[in-house]
Design an enzyme around this catalytic site. Structure first.
Site, PDB file in Angstrom:
ATOM      1  N   GLY A  75     -24.896   5.047  60.698  1.00 50.48           N
ATOM      2  CA  GLY A  75     -24.829   6.939  60.089  1.00 50.48           C
ATOM      3  C   GLY A  75     -26.675   7.478  60.024  1.00 50.48           C
ATOM      4  O   GLY A  75     -26.588   8.657  58.487  1.00 50.48           O
ATOM      5  N   SER A  87     -33.771  -1.339  62.391  1.00 49.90           N
ATOM      6  CA  SER A  87     -35.015  -2.374  61.554  1.00 49.90           C
ATOM      7  C   SER A  87     -33.727  -3.969  60.845  1.00 49.90           C
ATOM      8  O   SER A  87     -34.045  -3.946  59.299  1.00 49.90           O
ATOM      9  CB  SER A  87     -35.591  -1.507  60.980  1.00 49.90           C
ATOM     10  OG  SER A  87     -35.102  -0.787  59.522  1.00 49.90           O
ATOM     11  N   SER A 138     -26.300   0.575  64.981  1.00 49.66           N
ATOM     12  CA  SER A 138     -26.568   1.471  65.146  1.00 49.66           C
ATOM     13  C   SER A 138     -24.673   2.508  64.962  1.00 49.66           C
ATOM     14  O   SER A 138     -23.341   1.622  64.820  1.00 49.66           O
ATOM     15  CB  SER A 138     -25.758   1.009  66.978  1.00 49.66           C
ATOM     16  OG  SER A 138     -25.730   2.253  67.791  1.00 49.66           O
ATOM     17  N   GLY A 139     -24.601   4.004  64.851  1.00 46.80           N
ATOM     18  CA  GLY A 139     -23.569   4.478  65.015  1.00 46.80           C
ATOM     19  C   GLY A 139     -23.141   4.443  62.940  1.00 46.80           C
ATOM     20  O   GLY A 139     -22.200   4.507  62.402  1.00 46.80           O
TER      21      GLY A 139
END
Ligand SMILES: Nc1ncnc2c1ncn2[C@@H]1O[C@H](COP(=O)(O)OS(=O)(=O)O)[C@@H](OP(=O)(O)O)[C@H]1O
Ligand SMILES: Nc1ncnc2c1ncn2[C@@H]1O[C@H](COP(=O)(O)OP(=O)(O)O)[C@@H](O)[C@H]1O
Length: 197
Positions: free
Chosen positions: A37, A106, A34-35
């Site tokens: 990009g 994922s 998460s984060g």
């Protein structure tokens, strides 16, 4: 599987649609923390393809979880089902002649491998959006790492839940050192090299 179900071959095939579009279709499967990009890059690639006159579409984690997958949470089995469904949706997009970019964490290698098996050669490209956890956490675009550290979210990827790195991705994009423009150039380069566009 219900024995009373029979697969119908559509009149217009994937090849017909690719011929009409004047390019092949495939999935660009962005995976990462998460984060890292994923959304930013999936959208930037989609924009570049749009400008090139190519049929493309973005499937994004947060958006899909508002609709199709709103019944799923973040336990391991839910994440697996989330990815399984997205894989099937991505396959429909590829069948319709589009280049689909997907932006899902994922986190499990086996799930990504299973998705890959749904596709023919050069139809599925795993793209590792690589970024150190510390950098993702400093970015914290949605304030979720802060919530994870304070115990408000206890199964957050990278903190309370694992992320398994790809072992042999088609591309690795290091977003703590590479610009968005450079990453887009690499992805388009891959599509050209594989004769998809
Ligand atoms: N527990 C937990 N762990 C990870 N992420 C969480 C969690 N809870 C909410 N979110 C938000 O949901 C987005 C990830 O959804 P995905 O469908 O990509 O996740 S997964 O592939 O099923 O693991 C993720 O979006 P991105 O930041 O774009 O990756 C978060 O915004
Ligand atoms: N080189 C880069 N590539 C992608 N995103 C970057 C880069 N440098 C900084 N960022 C920023 O990092 C954040 C990534 O957020 P996002 O794309 O939502 O990640 P994800 O979808 O993986 O959760 C954005 O605010 C983006 O502007």
């Amino acid at each position: 599987m219900n024995n009373n179900l029979k697969w119908h071959q559509t009149t217009i095939t994937k090849k017909d649609r690719q011929r009409l579009n004047n390019h092949k279709s495939c999935v660009l499967w962005f995976t990462g923390l998460s984060g890292s990009g994923k959304s930013t890059l999936a959208n930037a690639v989609d924009h570049a393809l749009y400008r090139m006159g190519i049929h493309s579409y973005v499937l994004d984690g947060d958006n899909i979880r508002h609709g199709l997958n709103k019944d799923l949470g973040f336990a391991k089995e839910d994440r697996q089902e989330n990815i399984r469904r997205i894989g099937e949706v991505a396959k429909l997009f590829v069948d319709s002649g589009s280049i689909v970019t997907t932006a899902f964490i994922s986190p499990f290698r086996q799930d990504r491998e299973q998705i890959c098996e749904l596709f023919n050669e050069d139809e599925f490209f795993e793209i590792y959006v690589k970024c150190p956890l510390q950098v993702c956490e400093n970015r914290d675009p949605k304030g979720l790492y802060r919530k994870a550290r304070s115990g408000e979210i206890n199964d957050f990827t990278g903190i309370g839940s694992p992320y398994e790195e790809p072992t042999n991705p088609a591309l690795t994009l290091e977003t703590d050192t590479e610009s968005i423009a450079k990453a887009v150039e690499k992805v388009i380069g891959l599509l050209v090299k594989k004769k998809i566009v």
